[in-house]
Each structure stands twice: as C-alpha cells, then as structure tokens.
Design a protein around this motif. Structure first.
Motif, PDB file in Angstrom:
ATOM      1  N   ARG A  85       0.817  -1.204   0.000  1.00 16.41           N
ATOM      2  CA  ARG A  85       0.000   0.000   0.000  1.00 16.41           C
ATOM      3  C   ARG A  85       0.856   1.261   0.000  1.00 16.41           C
ATOM      4  NH1 ARG A  85      -4.920   0.729   2.379  1.00 16.41           N
ATOM      5  NH2 ARG A  85      -5.808   2.617   1.483  1.00 16.41           N
ATOM      6  N   MET A  86       1.891   1.279   0.842  1.00 20.18           N
ATOM      7  CA  MET A  86       2.770   2.444   0.935  1.00 20.18           C
ATOM      8  C   MET A  86       3.506   2.670  -0.381  1.00 20.18           C
ATOM      9  SD  MET A  86       4.155   1.693   4.793  1.00 20.18           S
ATOM     10  CE  MET A  86       5.596   2.751   4.698  1.00 20.18           C
ATOM     11  N   CYS A  87       3.978   1.576  -0.989  1.00 20.44           N
ATOM     12  CA  CYS A  87       4.686   1.708  -2.264  1.00 20.44           C
ATOM     13  C   CYS A  87       3.744   2.232  -3.342  1.00 20.44           C
ATOM     14  CB  CYS A  87       5.304   0.381  -2.670  1.00 20.44           C
ATOM     15  SG  CYS A  87       6.632  -0.111  -1.550  1.00 20.44           S
ATOM     16  N   GLU A  88       2.508   1.707  -3.372  1.00 16.40           N
ATOM     17  CA  GLU A  88       1.539   2.170  -4.368  1.00 16.40           C
ATOM     18  C   GLU A  88       1.199   3.647  -4.168  1.00 16.40           C
ATOM     19  OE1 GLU A  88      -0.626  -2.168  -5.082  1.00 16.40           O
ATOM     20  OE2 GLU A  88      -1.618  -0.631  -3.867  1.00 16.40           O
ATOM     21  N   LEU A  89       0.969   4.030  -2.924  1.00 18.74           N
ATOM     22  CA  LEU A  89       0.624   5.428  -2.642  1.00 18.74           C
ATOM     23  C   LEU A  89       1.768   6.376  -3.012  1.00 18.74           C
ATOM     24  CD1 LEU A  89      -1.219   5.176   0.794  1.00 18.74           C
ATOM     25  CD2 LEU A  89      -2.171   6.117  -1.315  1.00 18.74           C
ATOM     26  N   SER A  90       2.991   5.911  -2.833  1.00 21.77           N
ATOM     27  CA  SER A  90       4.141   6.771  -3.115  1.00 21.77           C
ATOM     28  C   SER A  90       4.362   6.939  -4.607  1.00 21.77           C
ATOM     29  CB  SER A  90       5.413   6.200  -2.472  1.00 21.77           C
ATOM     30  OG  SER A  90       5.884   5.093  -3.223  1.00 21.77           O
ATOM     31  N   GLY A  91       3.976   5.912  -5.388  1.00 19.65           N
ATOM     32  CA  GLY A  91       4.272   5.915  -6.806  1.00 19.65           C
ATOM     33  C   GLY A  91       5.728   5.548  -7.104  1.00 19.65           C
ATOM     34  N   TYR A  92       6.502   5.277  -6.076  1.00 16.68           N
ATOM     35  CA  TYR A  92       7.911   4.907  -6.272  1.00 16.68           C
ATOM     36  C   TYR A  92       8.062   3.393  -6.319  1.00 16.68           C
ATOM     37  CZ  TYR A  92       8.688   9.720  -4.601  1.00 16.68           C
ATOM     38  OH  TYR A  92       8.659  11.070  -4.427  1.00 16.68           O
ATOM     39  N   ASP A  93       9.080   2.934  -7.046  1.00 14.77           N
ATOM     40  CA  ASP A  93       9.383   1.508  -7.118  1.00 14.77           C
ATOM     41  C   ASP A  93      10.285   1.169  -5.931  1.00 14.77           C
ATOM     42  OD1 ASP A  93       9.730  -1.074  -7.924  1.00 14.77           O
ATOM     43  OD2 ASP A  93      11.178  -0.587  -9.509  1.00 14.77           O
ATOM     44  N   MET A  94       9.687   0.894  -4.797  1.00 12.91           N
ATOM     45  CA  MET A  94      10.439   0.737  -3.561  1.00 12.91           C
ATOM     46  C   MET A  94      10.022  -0.508  -2.785  1.00 12.91           C
ATOM     47  SD  MET A  94      10.693   4.602  -1.989  1.00 12.91           S
ATOM     48  CE  MET A  94      11.875   5.781  -2.659  1.00 12.91           C
ATOM     49  N   THR A 240      12.594  11.766  -6.736  1.00 13.47           N
ATOM     50  CA  THR A 240      12.567  10.357  -6.372  1.00 13.47           C
ATOM     51  C   THR A 240      13.751  10.086  -5.460  1.00 13.47           C
ATOM     52  OG1 THR A 240      11.546   9.776  -8.472  1.00 13.47           O
ATOM     53  CG2 THR A 240      12.554   7.980  -7.236  1.00 13.47           C
ATOM     54  N   PRO A 241      13.513  10.121  -4.146  1.00 16.71           N
ATOM     55  CA  PRO A 241      14.612   9.861  -3.219  1.00 16.71           C
ATOM     56  C   PRO A 241      15.042   8.395  -3.320  1.00 16.71           C
ATOM     57  CG  PRO A 241      12.708  10.850  -2.093  1.00 16.71           C
ATOM     58  CD  PRO A 241      12.254  10.404  -3.445  1.00 16.71           C
ATOM     59  N   ASP A 242      16.254   8.120  -2.824  1.00 21.41           N
ATOM     60  CA  ASP A 242      16.712   6.735  -2.772  1.00 21.41           C
ATOM     61  C   ASP A 242      16.170   6.042  -1.529  1.00 21.41           C
ATOM     62  OD1 ASP A 242      18.797   6.753  -5.059  1.00 21.41           O
ATOM     63  OD2 ASP A 242      19.168   8.575  -3.891  1.00 21.41           O
ATOM     64  N   ILE A 243      16.047   6.827  -0.463  1.00 19.26           N
ATOM     65  CA  ILE A 243      15.547   6.288   0.806  1.00 19.26           C
ATOM     66  C   ILE A 243      14.610   7.323   1.424  1.00 19.26           C
ATOM     67  CG2 ILE A 243      16.167   5.430   3.110  1.00 19.26           C
ATOM     68  CD1 ILE A 243      19.014   4.868   2.041  1.00 19.26           C
ATOM     69  N   ILE A 244      13.495   6.841   1.953  1.00 18.67           N
ATOM     70  CA  ILE A 244      12.550   7.714   2.673  1.00 18.67           C
ATOM     71  C   ILE A 244      12.275   7.070   4.024  1.00 18.67           C
ATOM     72  CG2 ILE A 244      10.149   8.555   2.719  1.00 18.67           C
ATOM     73  CD1 ILE A 244      10.307   8.471  -0.403  1.00 18.67           C
ATOM     74  N   THR A 245      12.251   7.888   5.079  1.00 14.36           N
ATOM     75  CA  THR A 245      11.891   7.344   6.381  1.00 14.36           C
ATOM     76  C   THR A 245      10.580   7.946   6.854  1.00 14.36           C
ATOM     77  OG1 THR A 245      13.262   9.004   7.494  1.00 14.36           O
ATOM     78  CG2 THR A 245      14.251   6.843   7.087  1.00 14.36           C
ATOM     79  N   LEU A 246       9.799   7.123   7.541  1.00 12.14           N
ATOM     80  CA  LEU A 246       8.474   7.517   8.036  1.00 12.14           C
ATOM     81  C   LEU A 246       8.318   7.039   9.470  1.00 12.14           C
ATOM     82  CD1 LEU A 246       6.286   6.348   5.003  1.00 12.14           C
ATOM     83  CD2 LEU A 246       6.608   8.716   5.710  1.00 12.14           C
ATOM     84  N   GLY A 257       7.710   2.656  12.618  1.00 17.70           N
ATOM     85  CA  GLY A 257       8.660   3.417  11.814  1.00 17.70           C
ATOM     86  C   GLY A 257       8.846   2.652  10.528  1.00 17.70           C
ATOM     87  N   ALA A 258       9.291   3.316   9.474  1.00 19.54           N
ATOM     88  CA  ALA A 258       9.478   2.599   8.214  1.00 19.54           C
ATOM     89  C   ALA A 258      10.580   3.226   7.384  1.00 19.54           C
ATOM     90  CB  ALA A 258       8.174   2.574   7.424  1.00 19.54           C
ATOM     91  N   ILE A 259      11.305   2.361   6.697  1.00 19.91           N
ATOM     92  CA  ILE A 259      12.278   2.788   5.698  1.00 19.91           C
ATOM     93  C   ILE A 259      11.740   2.324   4.360  1.00 19.91           C
ATOM     94  CG2 ILE A 259      14.670   2.603   4.896  1.00 19.91           C
ATOM     95  CD1 ILE A 259      15.290   1.322   7.678  1.00 19.91           C
ATOM     96  N   MET A 260      11.649   3.241   3.412  1.00 18.35           N
ATOM     97  CA  MET A 260      11.277   2.866   2.047  1.00 18.35           C
ATOM     98  C   MET A 260      12.498   3.143   1.171  1.00 18.35           C
ATOM     99  SD  MET A 260       7.537   4.694   1.699  1.00 18.35           S
ATOM    100  CE  MET A 260       7.110   3.771   0.222  1.00 18.35           C
ATOM    101  N   THR A 261      12.806   2.234   0.265  1.00 16.14           N
ATOM    102  CA  THR A 261      13.974   2.479  -0.590  1.00 16.14           C
ATOM    103  C   THR A 261      13.841   1.850  -1.963  1.00 16.14           C
ATOM    104  OG1 THR A 261      16.391   2.239  -0.792  1.00 16.14           O
ATOM    105  CG2 THR A 261      15.214   0.474   0.364  1.00 16.14           C
ATOM    106  N   THR A 262      14.498   2.496  -2.922  1.00 14.98           N
ATOM    107  CA  THR A 262      14.570   1.926  -4.267  1.00 14.98           C
ATOM    108  C   THR A 262      15.616   0.799  -4.310  1.00 14.98           C
ATOM    109  OG1 THR A 262      16.210   3.602  -4.833  1.00 14.98           O
ATOM    110  CG2 THR A 262      13.926   4.078  -5.451  1.00 14.98           C
ATOM    111  N   HIS A 263      16.490   0.759  -3.288  1.00 12.09           N
ATOM    112  CA  HIS A 263      17.504  -0.308  -3.221  1.00 12.09           C
ATOM    113  C   HIS A 263      16.888  -1.497  -2.497  1.00 12.09           C
ATOM    114  CE1 HIS A 263      20.678   2.166  -4.926  1.00 12.09           C
ATOM    115  NE2 HIS A 263      20.090   3.167  -4.288  1.00 12.09           N
ATOM    116  N   LYS A 264      16.000  -2.181  -3.236  1.00  8.33           N
ATOM    117  CA  LYS A 264      15.094  -3.124  -2.608  1.00  8.33           C
ATOM    118  C   LYS A 264      15.775  -4.371  -2.062  1.00  8.33           C
ATOM    119  CE  LYS A 264      12.033  -2.880  -6.217  1.00  8.33           C
ATOM    120  NZ  LYS A 264      10.714  -3.182  -6.850  1.00  8.33           N
ATOM    121  N   THR A 265      16.943  -4.716  -2.636  1.00 10.18           N
ATOM    122  CA  THR A 265      17.591  -5.959  -2.196  1.00 10.18           C
ATOM    123  C   THR A 265      18.955  -5.715  -1.550  1.00 10.18           C
ATOM    124  OG1 THR A 265      18.533  -6.260  -4.409  1.00 10.18           O
ATOM    125  CG2 THR A 265      16.415  -7.341  -3.970  1.00 10.18           C
ATOM    126  N   LEU A 266      19.238  -4.449  -1.232  1.00 14.12           N
ATOM    127  CA  LEU A 266      20.550  -4.132  -0.657  1.00 14.12           C
ATOM    128  C   LEU A 266      20.714  -4.744   0.730  1.00 14.12           C
ATOM    129  CD1 LEU A 266      23.238  -2.654  -0.947  1.00 14.12           C
ATOM    130  CD2 LEU A 266      22.100  -0.542  -0.261  1.00 14.12           C
TER     131      LEU A 266
END
Ligand SMILES: *Cc1c(COP(=O)(O)O)cnc(C)c1O
Length: 394
Positions: A85-94, A240-246, A257-266
């Motif tokens: 849900r968070m990824c969809e709402l953001s529109g980012y591939d995270m 498009t940030p690389d990392i977002i914190t919430l 708390g949450a970390i969202m990132t485009t570096h999905k498998t790092l």
C-alpha cells in the motif's frame, strides 16, 4: 497526586505539563476536570486520524483479539499489505523495512547508506551530510546526524564518525567529498522553524546526487503520511529519493517506523532486524490509518481543512503584525514566526490556559500539527482561543 508519582518514578527527561487528559474526540481533548482543549499538536504529528477514532479502535480490537505479535520469522499478512500500500501510494518503485520509531527508521537508513557506500564504490564511502536546524532522532547516531550542536552533549560522547551538518543546500553540495555517500534532509524542518525547503534547490540537489550515484535520504518522519497533502512531501517536490523514512502519523499513535527504498535488495538476510518492527498490531493500524486518510483526501475534505486552516492562520498573522512576522509551512504542518524573545513561551502557556494546544519549533516559531481529520468547527474554535491567548500578550 499523579504529578508526585510521575516525579518519583518516571525519569524526568521532559519539560512536562501536568494536565491529566482522560479522553479525546478527534481534535478535542478533555482533562480530568472536564475542561476541553483544541489539539493543534496531535501528539507531535502522531494522531493523524484524531483521538478516539472508532474505525482505528475497532481495527485494533479486532487485531488484538486475534494476533498482536508473532515475530518476523513468520509471514505477517498486514505487514505485506501495508508495505504494498505504501509503495503504491508513493508511486515509487520501492520496498519497505518496518521499525518502531523515527530515530530507528533513520538509523536503518544510515546503515543502508553505509552498505551502499561499500558496495557501489571502489573505496568505501560512509559520510552522511545533513542540514543545520534539522532533527533526525535521539539515538547516539541519529542525534549526531541532527544539525543542532545543542543536542551533541559531551555527556554522551564519543559519537560515531561520518556526520556533518551544513547551513543550506548549496553549502551541503560544496561539502560533498570522496567519502560522502548520502545526504539526509527534511523537506520541511519540523523542529527547525517549519520553513519548507526551496523546491528548485531540492531538485538541484537530487540531480547532483543522482549524477554521482550518491544517495538522497528524505526524512519524512514528520512530513509524511498526507501531512503535506500528498502521501509523501517528496511527491510535492517531484523528486525520487533513494531512501525515505516515516514514523509519527503512520499508525495513528501505535508505535511504528518505516524505511522505504529503491535499493530493494541491498539489505540481505541478517543485515537488519527488529523484534517489534512491523508486527500485526502496528501494521494493521497503519492499514486502517491509510484507508481513512486516503478516502479523506479523495473526498476533498483534506484539502478543505488545509485551505480553512491556512486562511485562519493568515488572518491571525495579518491581524497581529506586532507579534508575528509571517505564517509558513504547508498542508497541516504550519507555523507562525514570532517577533521578540518573550512572545513564543508566553503564547504557548497562555494558549494552554485558553484551551488550545500548540507547539514550538526552533527558537521563535509557533508550530501547528493538528490531526488531519480536524473539523472546521475545531479549527475555528482553536483559533478563537488562540486569539484570546494573544490578547494576554499586551
Ligand atoms: C520526530 C522526528 C524524528 C524522531 O522520531 P522518534 O519517533 O521520536 O524517534 C526524526 N525525524 C523527524 C523529522 C522527526 O520529526
């Protein structure tokens, strides 16, 4: 009675006001004497869907009666759903990692950046640069990342290496060296005066970092979860940030708390973890909060509240130029820049007495962070009480 108990048994780390709140309804709180207060603080940006929200309460009851916690060693259905849900709402591939607080999310973001700094460059990069007046948390690392020397107390030294803060975005770009891996910023500094960063400057920073394959970390612990109008303030800034914190508003008051990132498998198995992070209770709460806020936004009510709040704030700023320089902020993260040393502390106290709760931000800004579901009547009443408080200034 409870004040004495609190003072004897609770470590005294907060400048605490000893009002005893018993109940809340949306943006209104009631103390033990039945006095009511309009809450323009929402527990510092946490109670995003208001106090006593029955939809959230029912979801919590339903979840708690079945499962609160099993551990991250097993599938957690609402965790997977909330992440999607968070990824969809953001529109980012995270992808998402769940923690329990803002500081913890930022700590995880810094770990992620450091791992990236080892993998992506021939010589490890590890420095994370931040902005002056920022706030990123209270752990040893995130307090060091915080751009306020008053927080870097000698008592807690030594601090980890690899952090420095800079006056503004230009200076930050100039400070990037061959050891720098990331820049971490808030788009509106919650504790630093509620001044939104300049959009063009942020976009320039984002492009500069992208070109050099360095990371942009956006701390959306306070700006996130529709407080700016969009799910993320990053969307308003078209970056498009690389990392977002919430954290704060994400689960309506249940710690998350949450970390969202485009570096999905790092982060790989074993790199990071949390006992409580993303458990049934907090992620179910998060899902319910996003349901509520998304429909609130879609119905137009959120934008109406924004406009109404902004109009009232502007009216106050213009009516009392002797006390206020200007209004600032965005969405329902707002401020009034005060004139004079004494205005702010006096106003916060007299506002409380007049029955409206407000916050400070930085040295001289009155901060407003109401629940996003605040009603027009509550906004009107809150500002009426604020004007009563302003009348005591003279
Ligand atoms: C509140 C806040 C934090 C810290 O969150 P905690 O949950 O208190 O650890 C970090 N960054 C920002 C921008 C915040 O507003």
């Amino acid at each position: 009675m409870y004040e004495a108990m609190d003072k004897s048994y609770v470590m005294q780390t907060y400048p605490r006001n000893y009002v005893n709140f018993k109940k809340g309804e949306n943006a209104t709180l009631f103390d033990e004497n039945g006095k009511d207060y309009i809450d323009f603080t929402s527990g510092i940006g946490v109670v995003s869907v208001g106090h006593g929200n029955l939809r959230l309460a029912h979801a919590l009851f339903d979840q708690a009666s079945n499962l609160i916690h099993t551990s991250n060693l097993f599938l957690i259905e609402p965790q997977a759903k909330l992440a999607k849900r968070m990824c969809e709402l953001s529109g980012y591939d995270m992808a998402v990692f769940f923690a329990n607080s803002g500081a913890e999310a930022n700590e995880g973001a810094i770990k992620l950046a450091r791992k990236y700094g080892l993998q992506a460059f021939p010589k490890k990069r590890f420095k994370v640069l931040t902005l002056e007046h920022s706030f990123h948390g209270r752990t040893i690392t995130t307090v060091k990342a915080t751009g306020q020397t008053s927080f870097h107390k000698e008592a807690f030294a030594p601090y980890p290496e690899g952090f420095s803060f800079h006056e503004q975005i230009r200076a930050l770009i100039d400070a990037i060296d061959e050891e720098t891996v990331a820049v971490m910023i808030e788009l509106v500094q919650g504790e630093g005066g509620v001044q939104p960063l300049d959009k063009a400057a942020v976009q320039e920073l984002a492009a500069f970092l992208k070109e050099r394959q360095l990371l942009l970390i956006i701390d959306e612990v306070q700006t996130g979860v529709f407080r700016s109008g969009e799910f993320l303030a990053s969307q308003l800034y078209d970056i498009t940030p690389d990392i977002i914190t919430l954290a704060k508003g994400l689960a309506g008051g249940v710690p998350i708390g949450a970390i969202m990132t485009t570096h999905k498998t790092l982060f790989e198995v074993g790199d990071h973890g949390s006992t409580f992070g993303g458990n049934f209770l907090s992620t179910r709460a998060g899902l319910e909060v996003l349901d509520i806020l998304e429909s609130y936004k879609q119905s137009g009510l959120l934008d109406e509240a924004f406009l109404f709040f902004e109009a009232q704030l502007r009216r106050i700023a213009q009516a009392y130029p002797q006390y206020f320089e200007k209004e600032l902020g965005l969405g329902l993260m707002r401020g009034l820049r005060c004139k004079g040393e004494e205005t702010l502390p006096h106003l916060i106290k007299s506002a409380f007495e007049a029955g409206v709760l407000v916050l400070r931000s930085g040295r001289n800004t009155l901060r407003f962070l109401p629940p996003l579901t605040i009603s027009k009547e509550e906004i009107q009443e809150g500002f009426r009480r604020l004007e009563n408080a302003i009348a005591t200034l003279s």
